[in-house]
Design a protein around this motif. Structure first.
Motif, PDB file in Angstrom:
ATOM      1  N   GLU A 116      43.586  43.382  46.442  1.00 26.74           N
ATOM      2  CA  GLU A 116      43.927  43.061  45.053  1.00 26.74           C
ATOM      3  C   GLU A 116      44.745  44.189  44.429  1.00 26.74           C
ATOM      4  O   GLU A 116      45.676  43.929  43.656  1.00 26.74           O
ATOM      5  CB  GLU A 116      42.659  42.804  44.236  1.00 26.74           C
ATOM      6  CG  GLU A 116      41.977  41.499  44.582  1.00 26.74           C
ATOM      7  CD  GLU A 116      40.640  41.329  43.899  1.00 26.74           C
ATOM      8  OE1 GLU A 116      40.189  42.271  43.195  1.00 26.74           O
ATOM      9  OE2 GLU A 116      40.023  40.270  44.072  1.00 26.74           O
ATOM     10  N   SER A 117      44.436  45.433  44.757  1.00 30.82           N
ATOM     11  CA  SER A 117      45.219  46.539  44.201  1.00 30.82           C
ATOM     12  C   SER A 117      46.618  46.569  44.791  1.00 30.82           C
ATOM     13  O   SER A 117      47.589  46.901  44.100  1.00 30.82           O
ATOM     14  CB  SER A 117      44.511  47.875  44.442  1.00 30.82           C
ATOM     15  OG  SER A 117      44.509  48.188  45.820  1.00 30.82           O
ATOM     16  N   GLU A 119      48.310  43.868  45.787  1.00 28.70           N
ATOM     17  CA  GLU A 119      49.015  42.758  45.130  1.00 28.70           C
ATOM     18  C   GLU A 119      49.402  43.132  43.698  1.00 28.70           C
ATOM     19  O   GLU A 119      50.506  42.818  43.246  1.00 28.70           O
ATOM     20  CB  GLU A 119      48.134  41.508  45.121  1.00 28.70           C
ATOM     21  CG  GLU A 119      48.019  40.826  46.465  1.00 28.70           C
ATOM     22  CD  GLU A 119      47.136  39.582  46.421  1.00 28.70           C
ATOM     23  OE1 GLU A 119      46.288  39.488  45.504  1.00 28.70           O
ATOM     24  OE2 GLU A 119      47.306  38.734  47.300  1.00 28.70           O
ATOM     25  N   ALA A 120      48.517  43.808  42.977  1.00 27.92           N
ATOM     26  CA  ALA A 120      48.817  44.199  41.598  1.00 27.92           C
ATOM     27  C   ALA A 120      49.965  45.193  41.574  1.00 27.92           C
ATOM     28  O   ALA A 120      50.827  45.125  40.686  1.00 27.92           O
ATOM     29  CB  ALA A 120      47.572  44.802  40.948  1.00 27.92           C
ATOM     30  N   THR A 121      49.995  46.096  42.534  1.00 26.57           N
ATOM     31  CA  THR A 121      51.099  47.062  42.594  1.00 26.57           C
ATOM     32  C   THR A 121      52.406  46.361  42.922  1.00 26.57           C
ATOM     33  O   THR A 121      53.459  46.694  42.370  1.00 26.57           O
ATOM     34  CB  THR A 121      50.791  48.140  43.653  1.00 26.57           C
ATOM     35  OG1 THR A 121      49.544  48.740  43.353  1.00 26.57           O
ATOM     36  CG2 THR A 121      51.861  49.208  43.675  1.00 26.57           C
ATOM     37  N   ASP A 122      52.348  45.371  43.822  1.00 26.79           N
ATOM     38  CA  ASP A 122      53.551  44.635  44.205  1.00 26.79           C
ATOM     39  C   ASP A 122      54.110  43.857  43.020  1.00 26.79           C
ATOM     40  O   ASP A 122      55.324  43.780  42.831  1.00 26.79           O
ATOM     41  CB  ASP A 122      53.209  43.682  45.361  1.00 26.79           C
ATOM     42  CG  ASP A 122      54.457  43.006  45.921  1.00 26.79           C
ATOM     43  OD1 ASP A 122      55.476  43.720  46.077  1.00 26.79           O
ATOM     44  OD2 ASP A 122      54.391  41.795  46.205  1.00 26.79           O
ATOM     45  N   LYS A 123      53.230  43.318  42.183  1.00 28.04           N
ATOM     46  CA  LYS A 123      53.672  42.558  41.016  1.00 28.04           C
ATOM     47  C   LYS A 123      54.092  43.471  39.868  1.00 28.04           C
ATOM     48  O   LYS A 123      54.708  43.021  38.921  1.00 28.04           O
ATOM     49  CB  LYS A 123      52.554  41.631  40.530  1.00 28.04           C
ATOM     50  CG  LYS A 123      52.237  40.521  41.508  1.00 28.04           C
ATOM     51  CD  LYS A 123      51.070  39.693  40.998  1.00 28.04           C
ATOM     52  CE  LYS A 123      50.671  38.642  42.004  1.00 28.04           C
ATOM     53  NZ  LYS A 123      49.467  37.912  41.603  1.00 28.04           N
ATOM     54  N   GLY A 124      53.707  44.734  39.955  1.00 29.35           N
ATOM     55  CA  GLY A 124      54.051  45.673  38.898  1.00 29.35           C
ATOM     56  C   GLY A 124      53.043  45.719  37.771  1.00 29.35           C
ATOM     57  O   GLY A 124      53.317  46.275  36.715  1.00 29.35           O
ATOM     58  N   THR A 125      51.911  45.115  37.973  1.00 35.43           N
ATOM     59  CA  THR A 125      50.892  45.126  36.925  1.00 35.43           C
ATOM     60  C   THR A 125      49.905  46.278  37.097  1.00 35.43           C
ATOM     61  O   THR A 125      49.062  46.503  36.247  1.00 35.43           O
ATOM     62  CB  THR A 125      50.094  43.800  36.913  1.00 35.43           C
ATOM     63  OG1 THR A 125      49.485  43.632  38.197  1.00 35.43           O
ATOM     64  CG2 THR A 125      51.010  42.638  36.604  1.00 35.43           C
ATOM     65  N   GLY A 126      50.007  47.004  38.210  1.00 30.77           N
ATOM     66  CA  GLY A 126      49.086  48.101  38.464  1.00 30.77           C
ATOM     67  C   GLY A 126      49.451  49.321  37.645  1.00 30.77           C
ATOM     68  O   GLY A 126      50.542  49.436  37.079  1.00 30.77           O
ATOM     69  N   ARG A 127      48.563  50.265  37.545  1.00 27.64           N
ATOM     70  CA  ARG A 127      48.808  51.501  36.809  1.00 27.64           C
ATOM     71  C   ARG A 127      49.689  52.408  37.644  1.00 27.64           C
ATOM     72  O   ARG A 127      49.554  52.502  38.845  1.00 27.64           O
ATOM     73  CB  ARG A 127      47.476  52.191  36.502  1.00 27.64           C
ATOM     74  CG  ARG A 127      46.675  51.402  35.507  1.00 27.64           C
ATOM     75  CD  ARG A 127      45.308  51.932  35.274  1.00 27.64           C
ATOM     76  NE  ARG A 127      45.270  53.379  35.161  1.00 27.64           N
ATOM     77  CZ  ARG A 127      44.169  54.084  35.140  1.00 27.64           C
ATOM     78  NH1 ARG A 127      43.011  53.473  35.227  1.00 27.64           N
ATOM     79  NH2 ARG A 127      44.171  55.386  35.036  1.00 27.64           N
ATOM     80  N   ARG A 128      50.580  53.084  36.971  1.00 28.16           N
ATOM     81  CA  ARG A 128      51.538  53.956  37.645  1.00 28.16           C
ATOM     82  C   ARG A 128      50.985  55.372  37.663  1.00 28.16           C
ATOM     83  O   ARG A 128      50.561  55.887  36.634  1.00 28.16           O
ATOM     84  CB  ARG A 128      52.861  53.912  36.885  1.00 28.16           C
ATOM     85  CG  ARG A 128      53.945  54.699  37.518  1.00 28.16           C
ATOM     86  CD  ARG A 128      55.234  54.449  36.769  1.00 28.16           C
ATOM     87  NE  ARG A 128      56.156  55.498  37.107  1.00 28.16           N
ATOM     88  CZ  ARG A 128      57.100  55.945  36.333  1.00 28.16           C
ATOM     89  NH1 ARG A 128      57.242  55.417  35.147  1.00 28.16           N
ATOM     90  NH2 ARG A 128      57.899  56.888  36.708  1.00 28.16           N
TER      91      ARG A 128
END
Length: 138
Positions: A116-117, A119-128
């Motif tokens: 899930e982390s 996928e979130a990074t791939d979508k750009g919704t993860g924390r930078r």
């Protein structure tokens, strides 16, 4: 009449002898005081160990008493002797709290959290992550 000097040779020698005696006694006196302090600390430690020893002896005597063993088994382990009927009464709130505690929160497996982390990074919704070269205010 000629004025006599206040510090004569005899007085100077006497002062040097008194200082030498004081200097030669300083170390033994310091050691004496240090040893007295050490003896006092050892006596206090001995008293503490003796008190603990007495407590352990009393505990040992108590643990050999069959009545104390039965009483402790009933109180702590809810032991029920042969031919006895024993009941454990629980409060209603306590039972509900234990039921709530027994059900742990559903935690997803580590690989699901990892995926899930990703996928979130791939979508750009993860924390930078901020490195030392980047400015924090961006």
């Amino acid at each position: 009449m000629a004025k006599r000097p206040q510090l004569t040779g005899r007085a100077a020698i006497l002062a040097v002898v008194v200082c030498a005696i004081a200097m030669s006694l300083a170390y033994p006196v310091r050691e004496y005081i240090s040893l007295r302090r050490s003896i006092a600390e050892q006596r206090a430690e001995r008293a503490s160990v003796e008190a603990e020893r007495q407590w352990l002896l009393a505990r040992d005597r108590q643990s050999r008493d069959p009545n104390w063993i039965k009483k402790t088994a009933k109180e702590r382990l809810h032991y029920c002797g042969p031919g006895e009927k024993c009941y454990v009464v629980m409060e209603q709130d306590q039972g509900q709290q234990q039921a709530a505690v027994k059900q742990p929160a559903a935690v997803p497996p580590w690989y699901q959290t990892l995926w899930e982390s990703v996928e979130a990074t791939d979508k750009g919704t993860g924390r930078r992550a901020v490195t030392g070269k980047e400015s924090v205010g961006r």
